[in-house]
Design a protein around this motif. Structure first.
Motif, short mmCIF file in Angstrom:
data_model
loop_
_atom_site.label_atom_id
_atom_site.label_comp_id
_atom_site.label_asym_id
_atom_site.label_seq_id
_atom_site.Cartn_x
_atom_site.Cartn_y
_atom_site.Cartn_z
N GLU A 3 0.84 -1.20 0.00
CA GLU A 3 0.00 0.00 0.00
C GLU A 3 0.88 1.25 0.00
O GLU A 3 1.78 1.40 0.81
CB GLU A 3 -0.89 0.00 1.25
N LYS A 4 0.61 2.14 -0.93
CA LYS A 4 1.34 3.41 -1.02
C LYS A 4 1.03 4.26 0.19
O LYS A 4 -0.08 4.25 0.72
CB LYS A 4 0.91 4.13 -2.30
N LEU A 5 2.01 4.99 0.64
CA LEU A 5 1.83 5.86 1.79
C LEU A 5 0.85 6.98 1.45
O LEU A 5 0.95 7.61 0.41
CB LEU A 5 3.17 6.47 2.22
N ARG A 6 -0.09 7.19 2.35
CA ARG A 6 -1.00 8.32 2.24
C ARG A 6 -0.77 9.21 3.46
O ARG A 6 -0.54 8.72 4.55
CB ARG A 6 -2.45 7.86 2.18
N ILE A 7 -0.84 10.51 3.23
CA ILE A 7 -0.58 11.47 4.30
C ILE A 7 -1.74 12.44 4.39
O ILE A 7 -2.18 12.99 3.39
CB ILE A 7 0.72 12.26 4.03
N ALA A 8 -2.24 12.62 5.60
CA ALA A 8 -3.27 13.62 5.87
C ALA A 8 -2.77 14.47 7.03
O ALA A 8 -2.08 13.98 7.92
CB ALA A 8 -4.58 12.94 6.24
N THR A 9 -3.10 15.75 6.99
CA THR A 9 -2.68 16.65 8.07
C THR A 9 -3.89 17.33 8.69
O THR A 9 -4.91 17.53 8.04
CB THR A 9 -1.70 17.73 7.56
N GLU A 10 -3.74 17.65 9.97
CA GLU A 10 -4.81 18.33 10.71
C GLU A 10 -4.18 19.36 11.64
O GLU A 10 -3.56 18.99 12.64
CB GLU A 10 -5.60 17.31 11.51
N PRO A 11 -4.30 20.64 11.30
CA PRO A 11 -3.76 21.68 12.20
C PRO A 11 -4.48 21.67 13.53
O PRO A 11 -5.69 21.44 13.60
CB PRO A 11 -4.02 22.98 11.45
N ARG A 12 -3.73 21.92 14.58
CA ARG A 12 -4.28 22.02 15.94
C ARG A 12 -3.84 23.34 16.55
O ARG A 12 -2.87 23.95 16.09
CB ARG A 12 -3.80 20.85 16.79
N THR A 28 10.70 3.70 -0.17
CA THR A 28 10.04 4.36 -1.31
C THR A 28 9.24 5.59 -0.87
O THR A 28 9.07 6.52 -1.66
CB THR A 28 9.12 3.40 -2.08
N SER A 29 8.76 5.60 0.37
CA SER A 29 7.91 6.70 0.82
C SER A 29 8.61 7.65 1.79
O SER A 29 8.09 8.74 2.06
CB SER A 29 6.65 6.15 1.48
N ALA A 30 9.78 7.28 2.29
CA ALA A 30 10.49 8.14 3.25
C ALA A 30 10.76 9.54 2.71
O ALA A 30 10.58 10.52 3.45
CB ALA A 30 11.79 7.47 3.70
N PRO A 31 11.16 9.70 1.43
CA PRO A 31 11.37 11.07 0.93
C PRO A 31 10.09 11.92 0.99
O PRO A 31 10.15 13.11 1.30
CB PRO A 31 11.82 10.86 -0.52
N GLY A 53 -0.90 5.10 13.68
CA GLY A 53 -1.89 4.07 13.97
C GLY A 53 -2.32 3.23 12.77
O GLY A 53 -2.82 2.13 12.95
N LYS A 54 -2.10 3.73 11.57
CA LYS A 54 -2.49 2.99 10.37
C LYS A 54 -1.30 2.70 9.47
O LYS A 54 -1.44 2.55 8.27
CB LYS A 54 -3.58 3.74 9.62
N VAL A 55 -0.13 2.63 10.09
CA VAL A 55 1.08 2.30 9.34
C VAL A 55 1.32 0.80 9.47
O VAL A 55 1.46 0.28 10.58
CB VAL A 55 2.30 3.10 9.86
N ALA A 56 1.34 0.12 8.34
CA ALA A 56 1.48 -1.33 8.33
C ALA A 56 2.92 -1.78 8.47
O ALA A 56 3.18 -2.89 8.93
CB ALA A 56 0.89 -1.89 7.03
N PHE A 57 3.86 -0.93 8.07
CA PHE A 57 5.26 -1.35 8.04
C PHE A 57 6.16 -0.12 8.07
O PHE A 57 5.86 0.88 7.44
CB PHE A 57 5.54 -2.15 6.76
N VAL A 58 7.27 -0.22 8.82
CA VAL A 58 8.29 0.83 8.84
C VAL A 58 9.64 0.15 8.69
O VAL A 58 9.90 -0.87 9.33
CB VAL A 58 8.26 1.62 10.17
#
Length: 116
Positions: A3-12, A28-31, A53-58
């Motif tokens: 699964e390709k990395l997806r990124i979402a942000t939420e300002p607080r 492949t997704s670290a950059p 919480g939804k990262v399958a692998f590091v």
């Protein structure tokens, strides 16, 4: 296929930014992760909370992106906190002793409270 990395942000409030990763944080997704941290800091967010919480692998490159983000945030007068790590991520952080370097919290709210 991984699964390709997806990124979402939420300002607080207080300049904090929750960065939610979903998928694999690897070579492949670290950059992309590093660029996200750089952009967030350049945009004025000095307090980064990385929700894993939804990262399958590091892998080692993924860990490197977290350490790089932490260093950049600290150089800008802030910090990077890890929240909600999966069991795999928790084990990896422990095995590499990065749990002694990164501030790890079970929830996003506890990570936010840690900045207070």
């Amino acid at each position: 296929m991984p699964e390709k990395l997806r990124i979402a942000t939420e300002p607080r409030p207080g300049g904090a930014l929750v960065v939610r990763f979903t998928g694999r944080l690897d070579f492949t997704s670290a950059p992309e992760a590093k660029q996200q941290f750089t952009s967030a800091i350049a945009g004025g967010h000095r307090r980064l909370i990385v929700d894993l919480g939804k990262v399958a692998f590091v892998d080692s490159a993924g860990l490197g992106s977290l350490i790089g983000g932490m260093r950049s945030a600290r150089q800008a007068g802030g910090d990077l906190r890890v929240a909600n790590p999966t069991d795999q991520v928790t084990m990896l952080l422990s095995l590499t002793s990065l749990d002694q370097v990164l501030r790890i919290h079970p929830t996003i709210q506890e990570a936010l409270d840690g900045f207070a």
